[in-house]
Design a protein around this motif. Sequence first.
Motif, PDB file in Angstrom:
ATOM      1  N   LEU A 324      72.771  31.515  23.891  1.00 59.73           N
ATOM      2  CA  LEU A 324      74.071  31.247  24.497  1.00 59.73           C
ATOM      3  C   LEU A 324      75.240  31.571  23.572  1.00 59.73           C
ATOM      4  CD1 LEU A 324      73.334  27.822  26.259  1.00 59.73           C
ATOM      5  CD2 LEU A 324      73.267  30.122  27.245  1.00 59.73           C
ATOM      6  N   LEU A 325      74.946  32.115  22.405  1.00 62.28           N
ATOM      7  CA  LEU A 325      76.011  32.500  21.485  1.00 62.28           C
ATOM      8  C   LEU A 325      76.982  33.446  22.182  1.00 62.28           C
ATOM      9  CD1 LEU A 325      76.837  32.247  18.419  1.00 62.28           C
ATOM     10  CD2 LEU A 325      75.717  34.459  18.110  1.00 62.28           C
ATOM     11  N   LYS A 326      78.252  33.130  22.114  1.00 60.55           N
ATOM     12  CA  LYS A 326      79.276  33.926  22.792  1.00 60.55           C
ATOM     13  C   LYS A 326      79.202  35.399  22.395  1.00 60.55           C
ATOM     14  CE  LYS A 326      84.317  34.274  23.224  1.00 60.55           C
ATOM     15  NZ  LYS A 326      84.448  35.580  22.550  1.00 60.55           N
ATOM     16  N   ASP A 327      78.917  35.652  21.143  1.00 60.92           N
ATOM     17  CA  ASP A 327      78.881  37.026  20.649  1.00 60.92           C
ATOM     18  C   ASP A 327      77.728  37.822  21.254  1.00 60.92           C
ATOM     19  OD1 ASP A 327      80.869  36.783  18.010  1.00 60.92           O
ATOM     20  OD2 ASP A 327      79.804  34.954  18.530  1.00 60.92           O
ATOM     21  N   ILE A 328      76.609  37.154  21.585  1.00 64.28           N
ATOM     22  CA  ILE A 328      75.496  37.845  22.241  1.00 64.28           C
ATOM     23  C   ILE A 328      75.911  38.303  23.628  1.00 64.28           C
ATOM     24  CG2 ILE A 328      73.169  37.560  23.190  1.00 64.28           C
ATOM     25  CD1 ILE A 328      72.553  35.674  20.906  1.00 64.28           C
ATOM     26  N   ARG A 329      76.600  37.441  24.343  1.00 68.51           N
ATOM     27  CA  ARG A 329      77.095  37.811  25.675  1.00 68.51           C
ATOM     28  C   ARG A 329      78.043  39.001  25.581  1.00 68.51           C
ATOM     29  NH1 ARG A 329      81.101  33.628  28.077  1.00 68.51           N
ATOM     30  NH2 ARG A 329      82.322  34.647  26.441  1.00 68.51           N
ATOM     31  N   ASP A 330      78.911  38.988  24.576  1.00 67.35           N
ATOM     32  CA  ASP A 330      79.862  40.094  24.403  1.00 67.35           C
ATOM     33  C   ASP A 330      79.141  41.405  24.111  1.00 67.35           C
ATOM     34  OD1 ASP A 330      81.879  38.276  24.799  1.00 67.35           O
ATOM     35  OD2 ASP A 330      82.383  38.055  22.668  1.00 67.35           O
ATOM     36  N   VAL A 331      78.083  41.338  23.304  1.00 66.03           N
ATOM     37  CA  VAL A 331      77.297  42.543  22.993  1.00 66.03           C
ATOM     38  C   VAL A 331      76.700  43.121  24.265  1.00 66.03           C
ATOM     39  CG1 VAL A 331      75.195  43.378  21.885  1.00 66.03           C
ATOM     40  CG2 VAL A 331      76.761  41.923  20.603  1.00 66.03           C
ATOM     41  N   GLU A 332      76.071  42.271  25.075  1.00 66.78           N
ATOM     42  CA  GLU A 332      75.402  42.753  26.279  1.00 66.78           C
ATOM     43  C   GLU A 332      76.398  43.333  27.282  1.00 66.78           C
ATOM     44  OE1 GLU A 332      71.762  41.445  29.221  1.00 66.78           O
ATOM     45  OE2 GLU A 332      72.815  39.896  28.061  1.00 66.78           O
ATOM     46  N   ILE A 333      77.533  42.655  27.453  1.00 64.58           N
ATOM     47  CA  ILE A 333      78.550  43.157  28.398  1.00 64.58           C
ATOM     48  C   ILE A 333      79.074  44.514  27.956  1.00 64.58           C
ATOM     49  CG2 ILE A 333      80.884  42.758  29.280  1.00 64.58           C
ATOM     50  CD1 ILE A 333      80.262  39.771  29.301  1.00 64.58           C
ATOM     51  N   CYS A 334      79.426  44.633  26.684  1.00 60.46           N
ATOM     52  CA  CYS A 334      79.943  45.901  26.162  1.00 60.46           C
ATOM     53  C   CYS A 334      78.906  47.012  26.274  1.00 60.46           C
ATOM     54  CB  CYS A 334      80.377  45.735  24.712  1.00 60.46           C
ATOM     55  SG  CYS A 334      81.928  44.830  24.498  1.00 60.46           S
ATOM     56  N   ALA A 335      77.658  46.695  25.948  1.00 55.48           N
ATOM     57  CA  ALA A 335      76.602  47.708  25.983  1.00 55.48           C
ATOM     58  C   ALA A 335      76.378  48.217  27.403  1.00 55.48           C
ATOM     59  CB  ALA A 335      75.310  47.133  25.406  1.00 55.48           C
ATOM     60  N   ARG A 336      76.342  47.322  28.370  1.00 58.59           N
ATOM     61  CA  ARG A 336      76.109  47.745  29.752  1.00 58.59           C
ATOM     62  C   ARG A 336      77.293  48.547  30.304  1.00 58.59           C
ATOM     63  NH1 ARG A 336      71.523  46.034  31.643  1.00 58.59           N
ATOM     64  NH2 ARG A 336      70.511  44.186  30.782  1.00 58.59           N
ATOM     65  N   CYS A 337      78.498  48.124  29.977  1.00 62.92           N
ATOM     66  CA  CYS A 337      79.677  48.874  30.424  1.00 62.92           C
ATOM     67  C   CYS A 337      79.706  50.267  29.804  1.00 62.92           C
ATOM     68  CB  CYS A 337      80.947  48.105  30.057  1.00 62.92           C
ATOM     69  SG  CYS A 337      81.205  46.599  31.012  1.00 62.92           S
ATOM     70  N   MET A 338      79.327  50.348  28.530  1.00 63.15           N
ATOM     71  CA  MET A 338      79.315  51.633  27.850  1.00 63.15           C
ATOM     72  C   MET A 338      78.240  52.544  28.435  1.00 63.15           C
ATOM     73  SD  MET A 338      81.021  53.123  25.434  1.00 63.15           S
ATOM     74  CE  MET A 338      80.954  54.640  24.514  1.00 63.15           C
ATOM     75  N   MET A 339      77.096  51.968  28.808  1.00 66.76           N
ATOM     76  CA  MET A 339      76.033  52.766  29.427  1.00 66.76           C
ATOM     77  C   MET A 339      76.510  53.381  30.738  1.00 66.76           C
ATOM     78  SD  MET A 339      73.188  53.262  27.850  1.00 66.76           S
ATOM     79  CE  MET A 339      72.111  53.685  29.219  1.00 66.76           C
ATOM     80  N   ASN A 340      77.302  52.637  31.496  1.00 67.01           N
ATOM     81  CA  ASN A 340      77.857  53.181  32.738  1.00 67.01           C
ATOM     82  C   ASN A 340      78.775  54.369  32.452  1.00 67.01           C
ATOM     83  OD1 ASN A 340      76.541  51.277  34.291  1.00 67.01           O
ATOM     84  ND2 ASN A 340      78.256  49.836  34.251  1.00 67.01           N
ATOM     85  N   ASP A 341      79.538  54.264  31.349  1.00 62.58           N
ATOM     86  CA  ASP A 341      80.439  55.358  30.983  1.00 62.58           C
ATOM     87  C   ASP A 341      79.679  56.587  30.499  1.00 62.58           C
ATOM     88  OD1 ASP A 341      82.712  53.959  31.628  1.00 62.58           O
ATOM     89  OD2 ASP A 341      82.976  53.125  29.623  1.00 62.58           O
ATOM     90  N   LEU A 342      78.458  56.362  29.984  1.00 60.41           N
ATOM     91  CA  LEU A 342      77.653  57.474  29.460  1.00 60.41           C
ATOM     92  C   LEU A 342      76.606  57.944  30.467  1.00 60.41           C
ATOM     93  CD1 LEU A 342      77.018  56.280  25.780  1.00 60.41           C
ATOM     94  CD2 LEU A 342      78.905  57.624  26.684  1.00 60.41           C
ATOM     95  N   ALA A 343      76.862  57.724  31.724  1.00 64.27           N
ATOM     96  CA  ALA A 343      75.916  58.114  32.769  1.00 64.27           C
ATOM     97  C   ALA A 343      75.655  59.620  32.729  1.00 64.27           C
ATOM     98  CB  ALA A 343      76.457  57.718  34.139  1.00 64.27           C
TER      99      ALA A 343
END
Length: 405
Positions: A324-343
Amino acid sequence: MRNMPTTDFPETSSSSPSSLRFSISSRRRDQVHTMDPTAHEPTPQEIELDSFQRKVSDRFHDLAAADSDELLSIPWLQKLLEAFLSCQEEFRLIVSNNRTTLNKPPMDKYISDFFDRSVKALDVCNAIRDGIEQIRQWQKHLEIVVSSFDGGGNRSKIINQGQFRRAKKALIELLISMLDEKESAAGTTTTTTAMPHRNRSFGRHSAHASAEHKSFVHLRSLSWSVSRSWSAARQLLAIGNNLVAPRANEITSTNGLNLAVFTMNYVLLFVMWALVAAIPCQDRGLQTHFNVSRQLLWAPPILSLHDRILEESKKRERRNACGLLKDIRDVEICARCMMNDLADSVRFPLTEEKEREIRERVDEIESVYQGIKDGLDPLEKGVREVFHRIVRSRNEGLASIDASK
């Protein structure tokens, strides 16, 4: 801090919640204030035990004042560890100053149970350190993404397909690793987790352990310092097993000393539970029950934090999180958004608008990366200090009590 009204303290030996509200010294001070001819000024022991209760309360009220953005962040966890170390030091002095009482019944059993729980907490510290190491591996993947688009320091350079491929590979490995950690936290076994166990506690790192490994799977297996069958949930249950508040007559018979031991037991349990809630580790079940009277000075902030953390774990987007560490959530959100940009559908050369979107996303990832990079080392140092302080305090306490026999 607002004091509770003294009229609620019953003149009985029952174990009702209100019977736990005040320490023995508080009652005697009340007697002095009412000019009771049999009353006396509190003894140094009573003052010391009362001060301990209030300092624990102050520490956790401060932690409970955190807003939703601060709660479960790396800085908040550092404050939690500092609070534990402060309480542990106060309790160490109490043990030293009362060693002749602690080697006699019933206090010998109380303090022995506390030291046993402390030993169980050491495994939790080791597991948390391994979880921090796992987050550090995710940080390295973020660093690759950021450096992929850095252009050798020349960010005005047009983004090319090679940068895309390198960043995408790092993101895929990151997301796979996070998915694997979710399964490990849930207590399931995958081919990734079915790797050899290797012990690496808080001692010196061997040359082999510090060597570079190309596979994050292999590196993860080398970071384990608890067995593959170890369970954070079961360990927390063991720490909290038979942890019951003393009755009013028991508090009176020990001059409040057993209440101090109970308080430190509860602080230990909550801190270990909060660390397991925040940091990836094996079988992270948070089902530990916190049954304690809110009449104790420190109980309201601890129970409030417990409820808030539990509510966070029940949110749909956090329900299967590896931590539940806030920083883990931020990592996952950023990574998934970036993956969408790199489609794969992205066409080269990029339009100015698309390149601007990617640059903005990289800036977000860099911000998350920098926060983790700056926070992980102090956090790991704090966990390491908690580990060593528990060991040292236990050894000193046992030696001090034995010497007084």
